[in-house]
Design an enzyme around this catalytic site. Structure first.
Site, PDB file in Angstrom:
ATOM      1  CG  ASN A 106     -29.943  20.975 106.717  1.00 26.10           C
ATOM      2  OD1 ASN A 106     -28.742  20.733 106.790  1.00 26.10           O
ATOM      3  ND2 ASN A 106     -30.728  20.943 107.774  1.00 26.10           N
ATOM      4  CD  GLU A 144     -33.061  24.277 109.763  1.00 27.97           C
ATOM      5  OE1 GLU A 144     -32.977  24.977 110.794  1.00 27.97           O
ATOM      6  OE2 GLU A 144     -33.293  23.056 109.784  1.00 27.97           O
ATOM      7  CB  ALA A 148     -36.154  33.738 110.459  1.00 30.40           C
ATOM      8  CE1 TYR A 180     -38.296  28.844 112.640  1.00 29.74           C
ATOM      9  CE2 TYR A 180     -40.104  27.457 113.389  1.00 29.74           C
ATOM     10  CZ  TYR A 180     -39.051  28.312 113.663  1.00 29.74           C
ATOM     11  OH  TYR A 180     -38.753  28.624 114.957  1.00 29.74           O
ATOM     12  CB  CYS A 236     -33.810  19.252 101.783  1.00 30.69           C
ATOM     13  SG  CYS A 236     -35.394  19.110 102.606  1.00 30.69           S
ATOM     14  CD  GLU A 260     -31.912  15.195 100.924  1.00 36.45           C
ATOM     15  OE1 GLU A 260     -32.001  16.363 101.358  1.00 36.45           O
ATOM     16  OE2 GLU A 260     -32.268  14.211 101.587  1.00 36.45           O
ATOM     17  CB  CYS A 311     -38.360  15.238 102.781  1.00 43.06           C
ATOM     18  SG  CYS A 311     -38.140  16.555 101.564  1.00 43.06           S
ATOM     19  CB  CYS A 343     -35.488  15.674  98.639  1.00 41.22           C
ATOM     20  SG  CYS A 343     -35.071  17.242  99.415  1.00 41.22           S
TER      21      CYS A 343
HETATM   22  O1  LIG Z   1     -33.781  14.426 103.859  1.00 42.14           O
HETATM   23  C1  LIG Z   1     -33.792  15.476 104.494  1.00 42.14           C
HETATM   24  C2  LIG Z   1     -34.628  15.681 105.591  1.00 42.14           C
HETATM   25  C3  LIG Z   1     -34.547  16.897 106.251  1.00 42.14           C
HETATM   26  N1  LIG Z   1     -33.690  17.844 105.812  1.00 42.14           N
HETATM   27  C4  LIG Z   1     -33.569  19.103 106.556  1.00 42.14           C
HETATM   28  C5  LIG Z   1     -34.673  20.102 106.384  1.00 42.14           C
HETATM   29  C6  LIG Z   1     -34.558  20.887 107.660  1.00 42.14           C
HETATM   30  O2  LIG Z   1     -33.545  21.878 107.530  1.00 42.14           O
HETATM   31  C7  LIG Z   1     -34.071  19.879 108.680  1.00 42.14           C
HETATM   32  C8  LIG Z   1     -35.172  19.361 109.592  1.00 42.14           C
HETATM   33  O3  LIG Z   1     -36.248  18.904 108.837  1.00 42.14           O
HETATM   34  O4  LIG Z   1     -33.521  18.827 107.932  1.00 42.14           O
HETATM   35  C9  LIG Z   1     -32.869  17.636 104.749  1.00 42.14           C
HETATM   36  O5  LIG Z   1     -32.053  18.478 104.384  1.00 42.14           O
HETATM   37  N2  LIG Z   1     -32.965  16.467 104.097  1.00 42.14           N
HETATM   38 ZN   LIG Z   2     -36.052  17.204 101.398  1.00 37.96          ZN
END
Ligand SMILES: O=c1ccn([C@H]2C[C@H](O)[C@@H](CO)O2)c(=O)[nH]1
Ligand SMILES: [Zn+2]
Length: 159
Positions: A62, A64, A66, A68, A73, A75, A106, A109
């Site tokens: 993942n 991220e 600023a 948000y 993610c 995946e 999620c 994904c």
């Molecule tokens: O299956 C998932 C669930 C969450 N996240 C990441 C998104 C975010 O950066 C952090 C918190 O949601 O986790 C993923 O990469 N994959």
């Molecule tokens: Zn996801």
């Protein structure tokens, strides 16, 4: 809450016809991918490893932002890497998080995985201790919409 049942690998390897060494490598690479997660806001690390049809392993984490909701993610990071490196067929997905029971992909994904992967493909979800829960993509995303639906009918919404 009843304890979650965590299936062990032997049965699942047979069920999904995956070599145990390959599965082990996939797991290790998903765990290692957490190490490059960029998650200064959530501090929630996610690593993903994809097994391609020719048994290449592509990883992602993942990333991220600023602002948000701009972040992505693990995946989708892994899939975007794989697809842009010429891999479009996949045999398995592994996702690793630092929680127990493990996190599952999620909704966004799941739909993105659906774009490229067969419905019977296994998604292995590893918890903080390296135990996993495995589900097929179809179990994670039942009655899904996919690329072939766009090819049905005349493209104007009629079947
Ligand atoms: O299956 C998932 C669930 C969450 N996240 C990441 C998104 C975010 O950066 C952090 C918190 O949601 O986790 C993923 O990469 N994959
Ligand atoms: Zn996801």
């Amino acid at each position: 809450m009843p304890p979650i049942r965590i299936p062990r690998s032997q049965d699942d390897e047979t069920k999904f016809d995956l070599d145990s060494e390959v599965l082990h490598e996939l797991k290790e690479k998903a765990i290692a991918a957490k190490g490059v997660a960029y998650c200064p806001y959530s501090h929630f690390r996610v690593g993903c490893a994809l097994l391609t049809e020719d048994e290449t392993i592509i990883t992602g984490a993942n990333v991220e932002c600023a602002s948000y909701n701009v972040g992505t993610c693990a995946e989708r990071c892994a899939l975007a890497k794989a697809v842009t490196e010429g891999h479009t067929k996949f045999k398995a997905v592994a996702v690793s998080t630092d929680i127990t029971p493990p996190a599952s992909p999620c909704g966004m994904c799941r739909q993105f995985i659906r774009e490229f992967c067969p419905l019977q493909m296994p998604v292995f979800m590893y918890d903080r201790d390296g135990n996993y829960v495995v589900k097929t993509l179809e179990e994670l995303l039942p009655m899904s919409f996919g690329p072939e639906d766009l090819r049905r009918g005349d493209g104007r919404g009629e079947l």
